[in-house]
Design a protein around this motif. Structure first.
Motif, short mmCIF file in Angstrom:
data_model
loop_
_atom_site.label_atom_id
_atom_site.label_comp_id
_atom_site.label_asym_id
_atom_site.label_seq_id
_atom_site.Cartn_x
_atom_site.Cartn_y
_atom_site.Cartn_z
N ALA A 136 45.10 39.21 43.36
CA ALA A 136 45.00 40.60 43.44
C ALA A 136 46.17 41.11 44.40
CB ALA A 136 43.78 40.59 44.36
N GLY A 137 46.81 41.92 43.83
CA GLY A 137 47.70 42.80 44.47
C GLY A 137 49.18 42.37 43.83
N SER A 138 49.26 41.24 43.04
CA SER A 138 50.48 40.98 42.67
C SER A 138 51.44 41.86 41.79
CB SER A 138 50.28 39.47 41.85
OG SER A 138 49.76 38.43 42.63
N PRO A 139 52.34 42.12 41.89
CA PRO A 139 53.20 43.02 41.03
C PRO A 139 53.78 42.33 39.56
CG PRO A 139 54.71 42.16 42.77
CD PRO A 139 53.14 41.51 43.26
N LEU A 140 53.43 43.02 38.60
CA LEU A 140 53.58 42.53 37.46
C LEU A 140 54.67 43.41 36.81
CD1 LEU A 140 50.10 41.75 35.83
CD2 LEU A 140 51.63 40.32 37.46
N ILE A 141 55.44 43.00 35.69
CA ILE A 141 56.35 43.65 35.04
C ILE A 141 55.82 43.39 33.39
CG2 ILE A 141 58.03 42.03 34.76
CD1 ILE A 141 60.12 44.58 35.05
N LEU A 142 55.86 44.37 32.65
CA LEU A 142 55.44 44.39 31.12
C LEU A 142 56.66 44.82 30.33
CD1 LEU A 142 52.51 44.62 32.89
CD2 LEU A 142 51.59 44.93 30.54
N THR A 143 57.03 44.20 29.38
CA THR A 143 58.14 44.57 28.38
C THR A 143 57.26 44.81 27.14
OG1 THR A 143 59.61 43.29 29.59
CG2 THR A 143 60.15 44.08 27.19
N PHE B 288 40.11 37.26 32.04
CA PHE B 288 40.97 37.29 30.83
C PHE B 288 40.53 38.61 29.86
CE2 PHE B 288 36.46 36.43 29.33
CZ PHE B 288 36.31 37.11 28.04
N ALA B 289 39.83 39.35 30.35
CA ALA B 289 39.74 40.49 29.55
C ALA B 289 40.12 41.70 30.05
CB ALA B 289 38.01 40.92 29.11
N SER B 290 40.79 41.46 31.40
CA SER B 290 41.44 42.49 31.87
C SER B 290 42.90 42.39 31.40
CB SER B 290 41.72 42.03 33.62
OG SER B 290 40.54 42.29 34.15
N TYR B 291 43.48 41.37 30.91
CA TYR B 291 44.81 41.24 30.11
C TYR B 291 44.84 42.30 28.89
CZ TYR B 291 45.97 36.81 32.69
OH TYR B 291 46.44 35.66 33.45
N PHE B 292 43.76 42.39 28.26
CA PHE B 292 43.72 43.36 27.28
C PHE B 292 43.87 44.77 27.75
CE2 PHE B 292 41.72 39.92 25.00
CZ PHE B 292 41.81 40.03 23.62
N SER B 293 43.20 45.05 28.69
CA SER B 293 43.12 46.35 29.27
C SER B 293 44.56 46.61 29.99
CB SER B 293 42.40 46.56 30.65
OG SER B 293 41.08 46.45 30.27
N GLU C 250 50.58 46.59 39.06
CA GLU C 250 50.01 45.87 40.20
C GLU C 250 48.49 45.19 39.80
OE1 GLU C 250 48.80 47.15 44.65
OE2 GLU C 250 50.99 46.67 44.42
N VAL C 251 48.15 44.16 40.02
CA VAL C 251 46.67 43.50 39.75
C VAL C 251 45.93 44.35 40.77
CG1 VAL C 251 45.29 41.61 39.79
CG2 VAL C 251 47.87 41.21 39.00
N ASP C 252 44.93 44.84 40.42
CA ASP C 252 43.99 45.84 40.90
C ASP C 252 42.64 44.84 41.47
OD1 ASP C 252 42.21 47.79 41.66
OD2 ASP C 252 42.77 49.19 40.08
N PRO C 253 42.68 44.78 42.75
CA PRO C 253 41.48 43.98 43.24
C PRO C 253 40.20 44.62 42.93
CG PRO C 253 42.63 44.82 44.99
CD PRO C 253 43.62 45.15 43.74
N SER C 254 40.30 46.02 42.67
CA SER C 254 38.93 46.69 42.53
C SER C 254 38.51 46.59 41.04
CB SER C 254 38.96 48.12 43.02
OG SER C 254 39.90 48.92 42.02
N ARG C 255 39.33 46.06 39.94
CA ARG C 255 38.79 46.23 38.71
C ARG C 255 39.37 44.96 37.90
NH1 ARG C 255 42.12 50.78 35.69
NH2 ARG C 255 43.93 49.30 36.06
N ASP C 256 40.56 44.24 37.91
CA ASP C 256 40.99 43.33 37.41
C ASP C 256 40.46 41.76 37.47
OD1 ASP C 256 42.62 45.04 36.07
OD2 ASP C 256 44.27 44.60 37.51
N LEU C 257 39.62 41.34 38.74
CA LEU C 257 39.29 40.16 38.90
C LEU C 257 37.87 39.98 38.49
CD1 LEU C 257 40.73 39.63 42.61
CD2 LEU C 257 41.79 39.66 40.57
N ASN C 258 37.58 38.63 37.94
CA ASN C 258 36.15 38.20 37.51
C ASN C 258 35.49 37.58 38.90
OD1 ASN C 258 37.06 35.80 38.05
ND2 ASN C 258 37.31 35.21 36.01
N GLY C 259 34.20 37.20 38.62
CA GLY C 259 33.35 36.74 39.78
C GLY C 259 34.07 35.48 40.47
N ALA C 260 34.74 34.79 40.03
CA ALA C 260 35.49 33.75 40.49
C ALA C 260 36.69 34.10 41.42
CB ALA C 260 35.78 32.41 39.52
N GLY C 261 37.03 35.32 41.28
CA GLY C 261 38.26 35.87 41.93
C GLY C 261 39.45 35.65 41.16
#
Length: 301
Positions: A253-260, A210-215, A195-206
């Motif tokens: 923020a909060g969007s559920p993702l699924i990773l394979t 792009f670096a959060s994808y690496f994490s 789940e996209v984490d609003p406390s960690r995954d967003l940049n200053g523009a909301g």
């Protein structure tokens, strides 16, 4: 000027077992494009007056066992040569060669030499960026191409077609991998919820940074790693010599993702393996990103 050279001292906020260094290189990309194209990248606006963002569409980091994405450490002095190439009015390619010696950084960046990846003591980074703007206020879906009017690009050199990043990212879109798996043996496969984490995954523009994808990719890889019976120490010691990531969508923020996550055992090479990681929106199946990683697992140079 389309080439810049800089010397950087690595500080705690620029490195680690996370996405900090990938994010730092992205900042250097924005600096290089801003200088080469006469655009205030940080405060750019489209012709309609809406904020325009130099978004990342394709990111590649190619290194070696001696120097890879997680090699930089506190106090390291790195010498960075960056050159910007043109791809029309809405896109731009930046090549970075990151070295420990100023002599290496002083060498001109030419596509033929860059794509030879010949220096094991240098890190080679490709960033292909597109200008985008939001189409709906408060939403990160449906971003549209939108170049600022003062973006100068006609003077930029063009890479030969054989080196165009389009070959890589079109393959990723169509086949959900950057790699030719002919001769590889399929290994483990794992599906991971995130789940996209609003406390960690967003940049200053909301936007989903792009670096959060690496994490996010690393989080899924860690779970696959543990599923293979490996410990966390070996995960921290992993050597990723080539990582390619294509960004195909953003998320709120909060969007559920699924990773394979799919593991591949490289044909006949006991010291090498690869992983493909595909990110989708869990509710709609919308494709958000494709990532391929090549790892050295042995101890030989």
């Amino acid at each position: 000027m389309t080439t810049t050279v800089r010397t950087e001292l690595i500080r705690p906020g620029m490195c680690g077992h996370n996405s900090l260094f990938a994010g730092q290189v992205g900042d250097w990309t924005w600096d290089a494009v801003g200088e080469a194209c006469g655009t205030d990248v940080l405060r750019a606006r489209s012709a309609a007056g809406t904020p325009a963002y130099l978004s990342f569409y394709y990111y590649r980091v190619r290194g070696s066992r001696r120097f890879h994405l997680r090699s930089p450490a506190f106090g390291d002095e790195l010498h960075v040569a960056s050159r910007v190439f043109g791809f029309g009015s809405e896109s731009v390619l930046t090549l970075h060669r990151i070295s420990r010696s100023p002599e290496a950084a002083a060498e001109p960046i030419e596509p033929e030499g860059f794509y030879a990846f010949a220096d094991p003591d240098s890190l080679y980074v490709e960033n292909f960026n597109r200008w985008v703007s939001r189409t709906a206020e408060g939403s990160n879906e449906g971003l549209a191409r939108s170049s600022p009017p003062d973006f100068r690009y006609r003077h930029l050199p063009v890479v030969p077609e054989e080196y165009s990043p389009r070959h890589a990212y079109v393959r990723a879109r169509q086949q959900l991998t950057f790699l030719d798996h002919h001769g590889d043996r399929p290994g483990a496969e794992l599906t991971v919820d995130y789940e996209v984490d609003p406390s960690r995954d967003l940049n200053g523009a909301g936007l989903l940074y792009f670096a959060s994808y690496f994490s996010i990719v690393d989080r899924a890889l860690l779970l696959a790693w543990r599923g293979l019976g490996r410990d966390d120490r070996s995960f921290l010691d992993r050597v990723v010599v080539d990582q390619q990531l294509c960004y195909l969508g953003n998320a709120d923020a909060g969007s559920p993702l699924i990773l394979t996550v799919r593991q591949w055992l490289r044909g006949g090479d006991a010291d090498s393996e690869a992983f493909d990681v595909v990110l989708r929106d869990k509710g709609t199946g919308r494709l958000l990103a494709v990532c391929s990683l090549q790892l050295e697992t042995g101890t030989s140079e």
